[in-house]
Design a protein around this motif. Sequence first.
Motif, PDB file in Angstrom:
ATOM      1  N   LEU A 199       0.988  -0.962   0.256  1.00 20.76           N
ATOM      2  CA  LEU A 199      -0.319   0.020   0.024  1.00 20.76           C
ATOM      3  C   LEU A 199       0.765   1.176   0.033  1.00 20.76           C
ATOM      4  O   LEU A 199       0.672   2.129  -0.770  1.00 20.76           O
ATOM      5  CB  LEU A 199      -1.015   0.293   1.263  1.00 20.76           C
ATOM      6  N   GLY A 200       2.108   0.983   0.691  1.00 25.01           N
ATOM      7  CA  GLY A 200       2.590   2.641   1.012  1.00 25.01           C
ATOM      8  C   GLY A 200       3.174   2.598  -0.643  1.00 25.01           C
ATOM      9  O   GLY A 200       4.006   4.042  -0.858  1.00 25.01           O
ATOM     10  N   ALA A 201       3.680   1.944  -1.686  1.00 27.26           N
ATOM     11  CA  ALA A 201       3.860   2.183  -2.930  1.00 27.26           C
ATOM     12  C   ALA A 201       3.072   2.299  -3.735  1.00 27.26           C
ATOM     13  O   ALA A 201       3.127   3.065  -4.202  1.00 27.26           O
ATOM     14  CB  ALA A 201       4.467   0.729  -3.294  1.00 27.26           C
ATOM     15  N   LEU A 202       1.425   2.154  -3.358  1.00 25.20           N
ATOM     16  CA  LEU A 202       1.183   2.390  -4.080  1.00 25.20           C
ATOM     17  C   LEU A 202       0.425   3.922  -4.021  1.00 25.20           C
ATOM     18  O   LEU A 202       0.010   5.066  -4.804  1.00 25.20           O
ATOM     19  CB  LEU A 202      -0.273   1.654  -4.778  1.00 25.20           C
ATOM     20  N   SER A 203       0.762   4.377  -2.711  1.00 31.52           N
ATOM     21  CA  SER A 203       0.415   5.852  -2.181  1.00 31.52           C
ATOM     22  C   SER A 203       1.110   6.247  -3.196  1.00 31.52           C
ATOM     23  O   SER A 203       1.117   7.892  -3.130  1.00 31.52           O
ATOM     24  CB  SER A 203       0.593   5.658  -0.534  1.00 31.52           C
ATOM     25  N   GLN A 204       2.989   6.397  -2.746  1.00 29.87           N
ATOM     26  CA  GLN A 204       3.691   7.198  -3.655  1.00 29.87           C
ATOM     27  C   GLN A 204       3.949   6.989  -4.807  1.00 29.87           C
ATOM     28  O   GLN A 204       3.334   8.495  -5.363  1.00 29.87           O
ATOM     29  CB  GLN A 204       4.641   6.610  -3.391  1.00 29.87           C
ATOM     30  N   VAL A 205       2.619   5.767  -5.614  1.00 24.98           N
ATOM     31  CA  VAL A 205       2.460   6.816  -7.022  1.00 24.98           C
ATOM     32  C   VAL A 205       1.590   7.072  -7.419  1.00 24.98           C
ATOM     33  O   VAL A 205       1.853   8.450  -8.146  1.00 24.98           O
ATOM     34  CB  VAL A 205       2.308   5.126  -7.491  1.00 24.98           C
ATOM     35  N   VAL A 206       0.318   6.934  -6.578  1.00 29.36           N
ATOM     36  CA  VAL A 206      -0.850   8.359  -6.040  1.00 29.36           C
ATOM     37  C   VAL A 206      -0.142   9.307  -6.650  1.00 29.36           C
ATOM     38  O   VAL A 206      -0.475  10.568  -6.987  1.00 29.36           O
ATOM     39  CB  VAL A 206      -2.119   7.412  -5.612  1.00 29.36           C
ATOM     40  N   ASN A 207       0.181   9.832  -5.055  1.00 26.52           N
ATOM     41  CA  ASN A 207       0.361  11.091  -4.962  1.00 26.52           C
ATOM     42  C   ASN A 207       1.517  12.113  -5.669  1.00 26.52           C
ATOM     43  O   ASN A 207       1.341  13.595  -5.751  1.00 26.52           O
ATOM     44  CB  ASN A 207       1.709  11.095  -3.087  1.00 26.52           C
ATOM     45  N   ALA A 208       2.591  11.425  -6.195  1.00 28.93           N
ATOM     46  CA  ALA A 208       3.633  11.315  -6.777  1.00 28.93           C
ATOM     47  C   ALA A 208       3.110  12.329  -8.592  1.00 28.93           C
ATOM     48  O   ALA A 208       2.903  13.241  -8.941  1.00 28.93           O
ATOM     49  CB  ALA A 208       4.683  10.678  -7.695  1.00 28.93           C
ATOM     50  N   LYS A 209       1.628  11.830  -8.510  1.00 29.31           N
ATOM     51  CA  LYS A 209       1.224  12.181 -10.533  1.00 29.31           C
ATOM     52  C   LYS A 209       0.306  12.607 -10.088  1.00 29.31           C
ATOM     53  O   LYS A 209      -0.253  14.047 -10.651  1.00 29.31           O
ATOM     54  CB  LYS A 209      -0.025  10.563 -10.518  1.00 29.31           C
ATOM     55  N   THR A 210      -0.557  12.865  -8.636  1.00 29.51           N
ATOM     56  CA  THR A 210      -1.623  14.210  -8.482  1.00 29.51           C
ATOM     57  C   THR A 210      -0.795  15.116  -8.056  1.00 29.51           C
ATOM     58  O   THR A 210      -0.908  16.396  -8.696  1.00 29.51           O
ATOM     59  CB  THR A 210      -2.221  13.418  -6.967  1.00 29.51           C
ATOM     60  N   ALA A 211       0.442  14.936  -7.644  1.00 26.54           N
ATOM     61  CA  ALA A 211       1.379  16.450  -7.247  1.00 26.54           C
ATOM     62  C   ALA A 211       1.036  17.093  -8.771  1.00 26.54           C
ATOM     63  O   ALA A 211       1.645  18.256  -8.621  1.00 26.54           O
ATOM     64  CB  ALA A 211       2.062  15.759  -6.486  1.00 26.54           C
ATOM     65  N   GLY A 212       1.715  16.152  -9.956  1.00 21.85           N
ATOM     66  CA  GLY A 212       2.007  16.631 -11.202  1.00 21.85           C
ATOM     67  C   GLY A 212       0.669  17.139 -11.848  1.00 21.85           C
ATOM     68  O   GLY A 212       0.509  17.192 -12.787  1.00 21.85           O
ATOM     69  N   ILE A 213       0.364  17.362 -10.994  1.00 26.79           N
ATOM     70  CA  ILE A 213      -1.268  18.021 -11.962  1.00 26.79           C
ATOM     71  C   ILE A 213      -1.292  19.593 -12.154  1.00 26.79           C
ATOM     72  O   ILE A 213      -1.404  19.732 -11.689  1.00 26.79           O
ATOM     73  CB  ILE A 213      -2.781  17.455 -11.249  1.00 26.79           C
ATOM     74  N   PHE A 214      -1.058  19.936 -13.647  1.00 23.80           N
ATOM     75  CA  PHE A 214      -1.191  21.544 -13.618  1.00 23.80           C
ATOM     76  C   PHE A 214      -2.423  22.386 -13.422  1.00 23.80           C
ATOM     77  O   PHE A 214      -3.990  22.242 -14.156  1.00 23.80           O
ATOM     78  CB  PHE A 214      -0.547  21.506 -15.017  1.00 23.80           C
ATOM     79  N   GLY A 215      -2.731  22.715 -12.665  1.00 23.42           N
ATOM     80  CA  GLY A 215      -4.174  22.695 -12.311  1.00 23.42           C
ATOM     81  C   GLY A 215      -4.396  22.935 -11.114  1.00 23.42           C
ATOM     82  O   GLY A 215      -3.523  22.049 -10.220  1.00 23.42           O
ATOM     83  N   SER A 216      -5.613  22.153 -11.720  1.00 17.40           N
ATOM     84  CA  SER A 216      -6.386  21.947 -10.861  1.00 17.40           C
ATOM     85  C   SER A 216      -6.988  20.584 -11.550  1.00 17.40           C
ATOM     86  O   SER A 216      -7.724  20.058 -12.547  1.00 17.40           O
ATOM     87  CB  SER A 216      -8.219  22.195 -10.243  1.00 17.40           C
TER      88      SER A 216
END
Length: 225
Positions: A128-145
């Motif tokens: 789960l920790g590895a999944l959360s890192q993938v999700v957080n990295a992709k989500t932080a890369g959103i340009f705008g909202s």
Amino acid sequence: MLATKTIAALATRRVPGSIRLKHTVPDLPYDYNELEPVISAKIMHLHHDKHHAAYVAGLNAAEEKLAEAQHRKDLAGQVALQPLINFHGGGHVNHSIFWTNLIGEKNGGGHLHASPLKTAIEAQYGSLGALSQVVNAKTAGIFGSGWGWVTYNPAIGGLDVVTTANQDMPSTLGHVPLLGIDAWEHAYYLDYNNVKADYFKNIWRVVNWKDVARRYDEAVAHQKK
């Protein structure tokens, strides 16, 4: 196309007498302070009572105009309303999922119990920790909202991590939403200011994995039909 179909289905709800049912903001399945200290009661009041309510109001208003355009057989008017319906409809659907995706730590938030979902997460991501890192990295890369999502992707028959812009839904990509993380500023700014990375890190403490697992089971069962 899938998003348009989803919202269009909402737009054609009828009751006897051809009275169109209006959309409403669903009640939270917990108290406003349930998610503290991860998400404050102040944000929950603003997010649920104001922002989600604004999407519902916008969707209802757009559907009224759509019904009028359909009555007039105004095809151009119907087409012109679709972006508005998709935006407000997506906001309504995404937030309705978001509220049930969350639960307070004292009530099991953050605990991934033994389930087919846990097996799938560990098989595909290791933990789960590895999944959360993938999700957080992709989500932080959103340009705008936008939104970060853990989805079920029928094309691969497994889990996937995607982002959507603004209020677009995972169905625009052909995916089934399981877990959504709202990356709009109104979801975190009052608590975390500009440090949204802390919000992305902490929100995993209040994920309602029972809800996510139920959505996963339903998605897998639907694909097997």
